[in-house]
Design an enzyme around this catalytic site. Sequence first.
Site, PDB file in Angstrom:
ATOM      1  N   PHE A   1       0.818  -1.219   0.000  1.00 23.15           N
ATOM      2  CA  PHE A   1       0.000   0.000   0.000  1.00 23.15           C
ATOM      3  C   PHE A   1       0.848   1.263   0.000  1.00 23.15           C
ATOM      4  O   PHE A   1       0.362   2.334  -0.342  1.00 23.15           O
ATOM      5  CB  PHE A   1      -0.960   0.002   1.203  1.00 23.15           C
ATOM      6  CG  PHE A   1      -0.368   0.586   2.454  1.00 23.15           C
ATOM      7  CD1 PHE A   1       0.480  -0.161   3.241  1.00 23.15           C
ATOM      8  CD2 PHE A   1      -0.640   1.893   2.826  1.00 23.15           C
ATOM      9  CE1 PHE A   1       1.045   0.382   4.398  1.00 23.15           C
ATOM     10  CE2 PHE A   1      -0.088   2.444   3.966  1.00 23.15           C
ATOM     11  CZ  PHE A   1       0.762   1.688   4.753  1.00 23.15           C
ATOM     12  N   LYS A   2       2.120   1.147   0.388  1.00 20.84           N
ATOM     13  CA  LYS A   2       2.956   2.356   0.446  1.00 20.84           C
ATOM     14  C   LYS A   2       3.075   3.033  -0.914  1.00 20.84           C
ATOM     15  O   LYS A   2       3.305   4.232  -0.985  1.00 20.84           O
ATOM     16  CB  LYS A   2       4.324   2.027   1.021  1.00 20.84           C
ATOM     17  CG  LYS A   2       4.225   1.655   2.504  1.00 20.84           C
ATOM     18  CD  LYS A   2       5.551   1.712   3.226  1.00 20.84           C
ATOM     19  CE  LYS A   2       5.366   1.537   4.721  1.00 20.84           C
ATOM     20  NZ  LYS A   2       4.871   0.187   5.088  1.00 20.84           N
TER      21      LYS A   2
END
Length: 481
Positions: free
Chosen positions: A122-123
Site C-alpha cells: 500500500f505504500k
Amino acid sequence: MRYISTRGDFEKSPKKSFTEILLGGLAPDGGLYLPETYPQVTRTELDAWRSMSYPELAFAVLSKFIDDIPADDLKTLIFKTYTADVYCNGRAGGNSEEITPVCWLRPGLGLLELSNGPTLAFKDMAMQLLGNLFEYVLEKRGEEINILGATSGDTGSAAEYAMRGKHGIRVFMLSPFGKMSPFQRAQMYSLQDENIFNIAVRGMFDDAQDIVKAVSNDHAFKTKYKIGAVNSINWARVAAQIVYYFKGYFAATQSNDEKVAFAVPSGNFGNICAGHIARMMGLPIGRLVLATNENDVLDEFFRTGIYRPRGTVETHATSSPSMDISKASNFERFVFDLVGRDPAVIREMWAKVDAGGSFDLSNTPYFARLGEFGFVSGRSCHADRLTVIRDAHEKFGVMIDTHTADGLKVAQENLSPDMPTLVLETALPAKFEDTIVEALGKRPDRPAGLQGIENLPQRVEVLDVDTEAVKQYIVAKLGMS
Ligand SMILES: *Cc1c(COP(=O)(O)O)cnc(C)c1O
C-alpha cells in the site's frame, strides 16, 4: 491551509504552507505537522464525490489540503499518478481502473485492495504521488534533493519505484546485506535507473538506520549535499492515504447515511492516522479497528491507556515484518487531537517518550474519549496469521498476505452487525512467500511482470557498517568533493 507543529513552539516552528513542509520531516521544534484545522466535507460534496473515479476523488480531497500548487498543475500531477498502468500489477480479476477496488469476502466483510502498485504494497499509494510532487516542486525552485534512507523492505522499494527517473532527485537506500528475501532484494537491486543507488551494509537494519541518523545529524554534510528523507512522518504521505478511505466508503455503501468500519494493519500509525483524519473531516466512519502483530505497543495503548515504546531487544522480528516497530512515529498526530490539540500536554508526554520512557492516560479524561474517536484494537501472532491465511483461502478462495491477515483477524473479532467492515490490504502475498508456503503448502501467484525477477542483473554496492564509507560513497556518486 496552514500547517502547525504538534509541539506548538511558534518561534521555532512557524506556520507553513503545504509545499513548505512537503520536502521536510519533523518540525524544527521536534513535533509533527498537521493542518491548523481539518477541512470539512459537506453532505453535498459527499453526494458529488460518490461517483468519482479515483483520480477525480484524489483531486477533490487533496485540494482541501494543498492550496499552494495551482489547481491545474495539481490535477495533472494526480492524474499522472493514479493511472491504470501504474496501479495494475496484473492480478487476475483485479479492476485496475478502480485503483483501489473492494474484494468482498462475504456480505459485510471486504478487502480494500491497496497493493496493486509497482511494489505490491500500500505504500505505493502515497509514495507514487510524492515522487511526482517532489519533482514538480524541486523543478519550480530550481533545487535538487538526495534522499537518504534505510529499509528492511517495503518502504525502501516503494521510495525507489516512486523516485526512479525523476529529475532533481537521487535516492541512496541502505539495506541490511543478506537480510531481505530474494524477492525483495531483486525488487530493489534490479533497478537500473541512474538516480537510484542501493547500498547493502554488512550489518542489521538498525545499523543501517544508525548510519542514516549519523549522516543526518552532520548538519554541514546534510546542507552541502542536500540530504533529505521520505519517512513515514511525511505529511504528504498521510494526506494521500486519506483518499482511499473515501473511495472504500463509497464502494461499501449505497448512501451517505450509512457507516463503515475500517480495519488497519498498523505499524507506524501512518495508515490509520489517515483514516482518523478522514473521519475528522466528516466521512461517516463508524469504527477504526487497529491491528498490531506481536509488537503490540499500539494495542496496549488502546486497551490500557499506557503508551510504552519498546527497546530494540523487546522488538520481535515477526512474519508480518513491516509492522515490527518499537514506537509508532505518527502516533503523536492522533494524540494531539485526543488531548484537544493542547501542545503543552504533548510536550510533557513526549518529553518522557523522547527520554526513553512512557506515559499513562488511564486515569485521565482522555482515556474515556478513545471510544469517541471510533478506535478499537487487537493483536495477532504467527499462529493466528497462519490460521487466518488458511481460513481466507478455504472459505473465501483468496490468498492474503501476512499483514492483511493481522488486519482480518482483528476485524473478525470486532465485527458490528450494523455496518460493513473493510480490511485494508497492505501487501500482496507474493511479497511474503515463505509464510504463505508454511500456511498453505504452496507458493502464491506472482503478478505477470515479476516472474523471475531474481534472475535480472542487480546493481548494489556492499559497504561495511561505517558512516564515513557511506558518506564517501555519496560524495563520489554526486561527483562532488
Ligand atoms: C508499512 C506497512 C504497514 C504499516 O503501516 P503504518 O502506516 O506504518 O501503520 C503494514 N503493512 C505493510 C505491508 C506495510 O508495508
